[in-house]
Design a protein around this motif. Structure first.
Motif, PDB file in Angstrom:
ATOM      1  N   ALA A   1       0.838  -1.203   0.000  1.00 22.18           N
ATOM      2  CA  ALA A   1       0.000   0.000   0.000  1.00 22.18           C
ATOM      3  C   ALA A   1       0.871   1.250   0.000  1.00 22.18           C
ATOM      4  O   ALA A   1       0.592   2.224  -0.718  1.00 22.18           O
ATOM      5  CB  ALA A   1      -0.930  -0.008   1.212  1.00 22.18           C
TER       6      ALA A   1
ATOM      7  N   VAL B   1      -5.533   2.384   0.455  1.00 18.91           N
ATOM      8  CA  VAL B   1      -5.434   1.278  -0.496  1.00 18.91           C
ATOM      9  C   VAL B   1      -6.217   0.110   0.089  1.00 18.91           C
ATOM     10  O   VAL B   1      -6.150  -0.153   1.302  1.00 18.91           O
ATOM     11  CB  VAL B   1      -3.967   0.854  -0.731  1.00 18.91           C
TER      12      VAL B   1
ATOM     13  N   ARG C   1       2.225   1.920  -3.449  1.00 17.74           N
ATOM     14  CA  ARG C   1       1.264   2.271  -4.498  1.00 17.74           C
ATOM     15  C   ARG C   1       0.935   3.761  -4.517  1.00 17.74           C
ATOM     16  O   ARG C   1       0.704   4.337  -5.571  1.00 17.74           O
ATOM     17  CB  ARG C   1      -0.019   1.459  -4.324  1.00 17.74           C
ATOM     18  N   VAL C   2       0.887   4.385  -3.356  1.00 20.58           N
ATOM     19  CA  VAL C   2       0.572   5.807  -3.257  1.00 20.58           C
ATOM     20  C   VAL C   2       1.825   6.539  -2.820  1.00 20.58           C
ATOM     21  O   VAL C   2       2.388   6.245  -1.757  1.00 20.58           O
ATOM     22  CB  VAL C   2      -0.580   6.063  -2.266  1.00 20.58           C
TER      23      VAL C   2
ATOM     24  N   ASP D   1      -5.970   8.755  -3.495  1.00 24.81           N
ATOM     25  CA  ASP D   1      -4.965   9.722  -3.057  1.00 24.81           C
ATOM     26  C   ASP D   1      -5.674  11.064  -2.909  1.00 24.81           C
ATOM     27  O   ASP D   1      -6.185  11.618  -3.878  1.00 24.81           O
ATOM     28  CB  ASP D   1      -3.848   9.810  -4.093  1.00 24.81           C
TER      29      ASP D   1
ATOM     30  N   GLN E   1      -7.256   2.126  -4.878  1.00 20.07           N
ATOM     31  CA  GLN E   1      -6.462   3.087  -4.111  1.00 20.07           C
ATOM     32  C   GLN E   1      -7.023   4.474  -4.331  1.00 20.07           C
ATOM     33  O   GLN E   1      -7.706   4.746  -5.316  1.00 20.07           O
ATOM     34  CB  GLN E   1      -4.997   3.035  -4.543  1.00 20.07           C
TER      35      GLN E   1
ATOM     36  N   SER F   1      -8.529  -2.708   4.239  1.00 16.93           N
ATOM     37  CA  SER F   1      -8.182  -1.360   3.782  1.00 16.93           C
ATOM     38  C   SER F   1      -7.182  -0.703   4.720  1.00 16.93           C
ATOM     39  O   SER F   1      -7.330  -0.762   5.946  1.00 16.93           O
ATOM     40  CB  SER F   1      -9.437  -0.485   3.683  1.00 16.93           C
TER      41      SER F   1
END
Length: 367
Positions: free
Chosen positions: A240, A282, A243-244, A296, A294, A263
């Protein structure tokens, strides 16, 4: 029109007097909830991990909790990695929908408490009282009503006393008590109104949102584990965070209803000081661990960022100790407004009754 607005302002203030005072006092205390928890319960809340200490894997910690408390299921998890804050782990008792909370040292894997009701400790009880008056869904509706009243009082006060700024430094405190309290009421209300309006609006929004969710949603008893407890939760957290960009997980939500995902919520670096620590996230499939989605906050537009800012704005935690002190102090101003407003209302009523008696006596003399 002004007279009608004044009457509404007065009568609504009297109607909501006690609830607004209780919300004011409890909210001002809750601004320092974390500090109070550390002061009142240091053995549960505060850690003394060394600078080189590292968190144990989430799946290892989760397995220990499940082993020690088999009659509970993991539901949510506040993650801290600052070396001095214990994790808060939220559990659901099996065959019920009752939530409990325990404290965990994530560096040594020690449970610092057993599962206790989420409103067991003073500040947790106070938080439930502040939002719900300890009345669950009904309390949320009442909180929304009183939040709307506070919002109206703030706006109507600004309209009624919009010229007060012109004589802000020529207050009549040397005249008589009524004039002194009248000017004090106007001064405090005018200066405190920006913060009070923020508190009223954000509180109103949350209560409406939560009440709508609760009325639409029925909590079902948890009778089985709804996620694959063999999943490498620590690897999912690391995935996670990759990914961000810049993502730091601060909260883990595990399934407590069919169809829910695993989550991770967390914070991302931004120039916006009002973004919360739970704004981005995520999610993964609860059985396979496959990536699902996901989000942001930096890419969610102005509307999403405004909604997320309510968390920091309501408790004034966006500017460190200074903003919290200001929010706590201004949050207590309804106490002073209630005292001065009540006296002014009583004085007007007494004056009106005295005038009526004089007219009645004059009419009797003439008759």
């Amino acid at each position: 029109m002004r007279k009608t607005l004044f009457r509404l302002h007065s009568w609504l203030a009297l109607f909501a007097l006690l609830p607004l005072i209780l919300m004011s006092v409890s909210g001002s205390i809750l601004v320092f909830k974390n500090e109070l928890d550390g002061l009142l319960r240091p053995a549960e809340v505060t850690l003394t991990a060394g600078a080189s200490a590292t968190r144990l894997p989430l799946e290892s910690l989760a397995a220990d909790i499940n082993r020690q408390w088999p009659s509970y299921e993991l539901g949510a998890w506040e993650l801290f990695d600052d070396k001095h804050s214990a994790d808060r782990v939220y559990l659901i008792r099996r065959h019920s929908s009752d939530w409990f909370k325990l404290y965990l040292d994530p560096y040594q894997g020690r449970l610092l408490s057993g599962p206790l009701p989420v409103n067991h400790h003073f500040t947790d009880w106070l938080s439930e009282f502040h939002y719900q008056f300890l009345l669950a869904e009904t309390g949320m509706v009442l909180g929304a009503v009183y939040g709307a009243i506070l919002l109206f009082l703030g706006l109507s006060g600004l309209v009624l006393y919009r010229q007060f700024y012109t004589r802000l430094f020529t207050l009549r405190w040397g005249k008589d008590l009524r004039l002194a309290l009248s000017d004090t009421h106007k001064l405090v209300g005018t200066l405190a109104s920006p913060v009070l309006l923020v508190l009223a609006f954000t509180g109103l929004w949350w209560n409406i949102e939560y009440a709508a969710h609760e009325f639409e949603h029925t909590d079902l008893p948890v009778s089985q584990r709804l996620y694959n407890d063999q999943l490498p939760l620590e690897q999912l957290r690391q995935q996670a965070e990759k990914r961000v960009s810049g993502f730091k997980a601060t909260y883990l939500l595990l399934p407590y209803e069919q169809g829910m995902a695993i989550s991770f919520y967390g914070a991302v670096p931004s120039a916006n000081p009002l973004l919360s620590d739970y704004a981005s996230g995520v999610s993964f499939d609860a059985q396979s661990g496959a990536f699902q989605s996901q989000w942001d906050i930096r890419q969610m537009g102005l509307g999403g960022q405004i909604l997320d800012s309510y968390r920091l704005l309501h408790f004034g935690s966006f500017g460190g100790l200074l903003s919290k002190l200001l929010w706590s102090l201004v949050g207590l101003m309804p106490l002073l407004l209630a005292a001065t407003g009540s006296y002014l209302w009583w004085h007007r009523r007494s004056k009106k009754r005295l005038s009526q008696r004089r007219r009645m006596a004059l009419a009797a003399d003439r008759g």
